[in-house]
Design a protein around this motif. Sequence first.
Motif, mmCIF file in Angstrom:
data_model
loop_
_atom_site.group_PDB
_atom_site.id
_atom_site.type_symbol
_atom_site.label_atom_id
_atom_site.label_comp_id
_atom_site.label_asym_id
_atom_site.label_seq_id
_atom_site.Cartn_x
_atom_site.Cartn_y
_atom_site.Cartn_z
ATOM 1 N N PRO A 1 0.827 -1.210 0.000
ATOM 2 C CA PRO A 1 0.000 0.000 0.000
ATOM 3 C C PRO A 1 0.863 1.262 0.000
ATOM 4 O O PRO A 1 1.974 1.262 0.519
ATOM 5 C CB PRO A 1 -0.811 -0.126 1.298
ATOM 6 C CG PRO A 1 0.029 -0.998 2.182
ATOM 7 C CD PRO A 1 0.752 -1.944 1.265
ATOM 8 N N ILE A 2 0.336 2.323 -0.580
ATOM 9 C CA ILE A 2 1.004 3.627 -0.584
ATOM 10 C C ILE A 2 0.285 4.499 0.437
ATOM 11 O O ILE A 2 -0.916 4.752 0.314
ATOM 12 C CB ILE A 2 0.964 4.274 -1.983
ATOM 13 C CG1 ILE A 2 1.665 3.368 -3.009
ATOM 14 C CG2 ILE A 2 1.615 5.648 -1.960
ATOM 15 C CD1 ILE A 2 1.597 3.897 -4.422
ATOM 16 N N MET A 3 1.029 4.936 1.442
ATOM 17 C CA MET A 3 0.433 5.660 2.555
ATOM 18 C C MET A 3 0.822 7.137 2.496
ATOM 19 O O MET A 3 1.963 7.489 2.184
ATOM 20 C CB MET A 3 0.903 5.066 3.886
ATOM 21 C CG MET A 3 0.685 3.561 4.021
ATOM 22 S SD MET A 3 -1.053 3.082 3.987
ATOM 23 C CE MET A 3 -1.615 3.829 5.516
ATOM 24 N N ASP A 4 -0.157 7.997 2.799
ATOM 25 C CA ASP A 4 0.082 9.420 3.001
ATOM 26 C C ASP A 4 -0.287 9.712 4.452
ATOM 27 O O ASP A 4 -1.442 9.959 4.771
ATOM 28 C CB ASP A 4 -0.770 10.247 2.047
ATOM 29 C CG ASP A 4 -0.485 11.749 2.182
ATOM 30 O OD1 ASP A 4 0.575 12.087 2.753
ATOM 31 O OD2 ASP A 4 -1.325 12.556 1.751
ATOM 32 N N GLY A 5 0.720 9.665 5.318
ATOM 33 C CA GLY A 5 0.456 9.724 6.751
ATOM 34 C C GLY A 5 -0.174 8.417 7.194
ATOM 35 O O GLY A 5 0.403 7.341 7.035
ATOM 36 N N GLU A 6 -1.386 8.479 7.719
ATOM 37 C CA GLU A 6 -2.088 7.283 8.156
ATOM 38 C C GLU A 6 -3.145 6.841 7.154
ATOM 39 O O GLU A 6 -3.872 5.876 7.410
ATOM 40 C CB GLU A 6 -2.760 7.543 9.516
ATOM 41 C CG GLU A 6 -1.774 7.854 10.643
ATOM 42 C CD GLU A 6 -2.482 8.068 11.962
ATOM 43 O OE1 GLU A 6 -3.736 8.085 11.964
ATOM 44 O OE2 GLU A 6 -1.785 8.220 12.985
ATOM 45 N N HIS A 7 -3.246 7.513 6.016
ATOM 46 C CA HIS A 7 -4.281 7.207 5.029
ATOM 47 C C HIS A 7 -3.655 6.544 3.800
ATOM 48 O O HIS A 7 -2.624 6.989 3.294
ATOM 49 C CB HIS A 7 -5.023 8.481 4.616
ATOM 50 C CG HIS A 7 -5.630 9.221 5.761
ATOM 51 N ND1 HIS A 7 -6.759 8.785 6.419
ATOM 52 C CD2 HIS A 7 -5.237 10.374 6.383
ATOM 53 C CE1 HIS A 7 -7.057 9.636 7.391
ATOM 54 N NE2 HIS A 7 -6.152 10.611 7.396
ATOM 55 N N ALA A 8 -4.307 5.483 3.330
ATOM 56 C CA ALA A 8 -3.859 4.802 2.113
ATOM 57 C C ALA A 8 -4.380 5.556 0.901
ATOM 58 O O ALA A 8 -5.585 5.799 0.779
ATOM 59 C CB ALA A 8 -4.354 3.362 2.100
ATOM 60 N N VAL A 9 -3.471 5.965 0.024
ATOM 61 C CA VAL A 9 -3.855 6.689 -1.191
ATOM 62 C C VAL A 9 -3.799 5.793 -2.418
ATOM 63 O O VAL A 9 -4.068 6.244 -3.532
ATOM 64 C CB VAL A 9 -2.946 7.915 -1.398
ATOM 65 C CG1 VAL A 9 -3.126 8.907 -0.270
ATOM 66 C CG2 VAL A 9 -1.478 7.497 -1.516
ATOM 67 N N GLY A 10 -3.432 4.547 -2.225
ATOM 68 C CA GLY A 10 -3.341 3.617 -3.339
ATOM 69 C C GLY A 10 -2.421 2.463 -2.981
ATOM 70 O O GLY A 10 -2.206 2.152 -1.796
ATOM 71 N N GLY A 11 -1.878 1.830 -3.999
ATOM 72 C CA GLY A 11 -0.968 0.708 -3.776
ATOM 73 C C GLY A 11 -0.293 0.312 -5.059
ATOM 74 O O GLY A 11 -0.666 0.760 -6.158
ATOM 75 N N VAL A 12 0.739 -0.533 -4.939
ATOM 76 C CA VAL A 12 1.446 -1.054 -6.112
ATOM 77 C C VAL A 12 1.464 -2.577 -6.035
ATOM 78 O O VAL A 12 1.619 -3.156 -4.962
ATOM 79 C CB VAL A 12 2.892 -0.511 -6.212
ATOM 80 C CG1 VAL A 12 2.890 0.967 -6.483
ATOM 81 C CG2 VAL A 12 3.693 -0.818 -4.953
ATOM 82 N N LEU A 13 1.265 -3.208 -7.165
ATOM 83 C CA LEU A 13 1.337 -4.657 -7.297
ATOM 84 C C LEU A 13 2.476 -4.977 -8.255
ATOM 85 O O LEU A 13 2.415 -4.618 -9.428
ATOM 86 C CB LEU A 13 0.015 -5.226 -7.829
ATOM 87 C CG LEU A 13 -0.023 -6.742 -8.028
ATOM 88 C CD1 LEU A 13 0.038 -7.460 -6.690
ATOM 89 C CD2 LEU A 13 -1.278 -7.161 -8.794
ATOM 90 N N VAL A 14 3.513 -5.633 -7.745
ATOM 91 C CA VAL A 14 4.697 -5.959 -8.537
ATOM 92 C C VAL A 14 4.686 -7.455 -8.823
ATOM 93 O O VAL A 14 4.512 -8.269 -7.907
ATOM 94 C CB VAL A 14 5.990 -5.569 -7.793
ATOM 95 C CG1 VAL A 14 7.217 -5.983 -8.606
ATOM 96 C CG2 VAL A 14 6.021 -4.069 -7.541
ATOM 97 N N THR A 15 4.866 -7.813 -10.080
ATOM 98 C CA THR A 15 4.878 -9.214 -10.504
ATOM 99 C C THR A 15 6.247 -9.546 -11.088
ATOM 100 O O THR A 15 6.787 -8.780 -11.887
ATOM 101 C CB THR A 15 3.792 -9.482 -11.563
ATOM 102 O OG1 THR A 15 2.518 -9.079 -11.044
ATOM 103 C CG2 THR A 15 3.742 -10.955 -11.932
#
Length: 412
Positions: free
Chosen positions: A155-169
């Motif tokens: 997950p991509i966090m901005d402080g304590e809030h998740a703003v998105g995420g990355v999935l690496v294969t």
Amino acid sequence: MTTPPLALGRRLRKSVLRPFHWLALVGVRLMLASPLAGLPIRTRRRWEAVLLTVTGVVAVVGVTMGSWRALNQEMLQSAASSTAYMVEEGLIHNDHAAVHNTLRRLSWFSGVSSVRVYDAEGGVFERWHSAGVVPRDEDQQRFLNRMLDMEIYLPIMDGEHAVGGVLVTAHAEHMLKTLREALLLSGILSGVLALVIFVAYRRMRHGRRKPASAAAAVPPDAMPASAAQGAHASLLEGMLNFKSEIDTAYTRLLFQATHDALTRVYNRFYFDLFFEHAMNYGRENDERFGLIFIDCNRFKAINDQHGHLCGDQVLQEVARRLNERFEGIGDVFRYGGDEFAVLIHTLLDDAYLQTLVDEVPRLFDEPIRVESIDEPLSVGVACGGACYPTDGNTARQLMHSADGRMYDRKER
């Protein structure tokens, strides 16, 4: 600040080598406390050799497969954390172009097949596929992921809030290639172990056979003890040789995990470990250290004009000059593509770091000569530095400061 211990080494020793010690203890207990104790000595020794061989082979395969899995997971974790850091700002500002351009720079992750960036609602924000990789159907991809642990989500966090995420294969071909190498290594080590135990068993067997004259001179009750001592010595020698083989393989795997294959300097994965340790050490001991980012200005033009082989030799020479300049005062890392990073050990003041930053471009005043090109190649660099804690007291602030100053100089 002293150079940190290899965190990967500690992790491998703890999670991978521990089962080997456990299996060795199980094998010894099976030999000492099993029903084999009531068998004739020759039959018992034969079964003990078989049990020890099976235990050792299982341990070798377990150690090798555990090392393979741990190293591949560390590679994916490093790629995911690097991607999350680089795309975070573009994701927050809904800048598709910035995220797309960032993903295009991921070609240096040789083991990565694709990357997906998700927004806060779980939708695909941007995606990237390695050149030449044909996307697989979902059922086939799901089967490979389950068998090889090919995906990792962060997950991509901005402080304590998740703003998105990355999935690496990961590349399936890359994973299968490293798996074949791991199986080959375990097969070689298993063969060495079986040979050592066989030789020890043969010596133990023939060591009890004495000429008739010698047997008459030795008391009958002394022969079993002498034979046992010889067997124990041979077995100990074999186990020491086997341990040496394991140590050699472990050292080679550890070097491959922490060093860049082309330039032989530390890689991005070890930079993340080292940088995290430097931040913790500086925070706990009130120590200052420096970070320098370096980017080659004309590398893409050299690659396009003279080919990748020439570009590889240029990168090797850049790494050599940086290593030579910063030996003893810092560590050089290949950060990605034609970018390098240098972590400077304890700094007395910010002016010293600025002096080092100003010296870096002068290291490349002399053109670089490569074997396949007659004329020397002029390679300029842009660099920017940041000092902890003056330019930031978190990893993100420090890297953003050094990266920004590098691109400011590059655009001048």
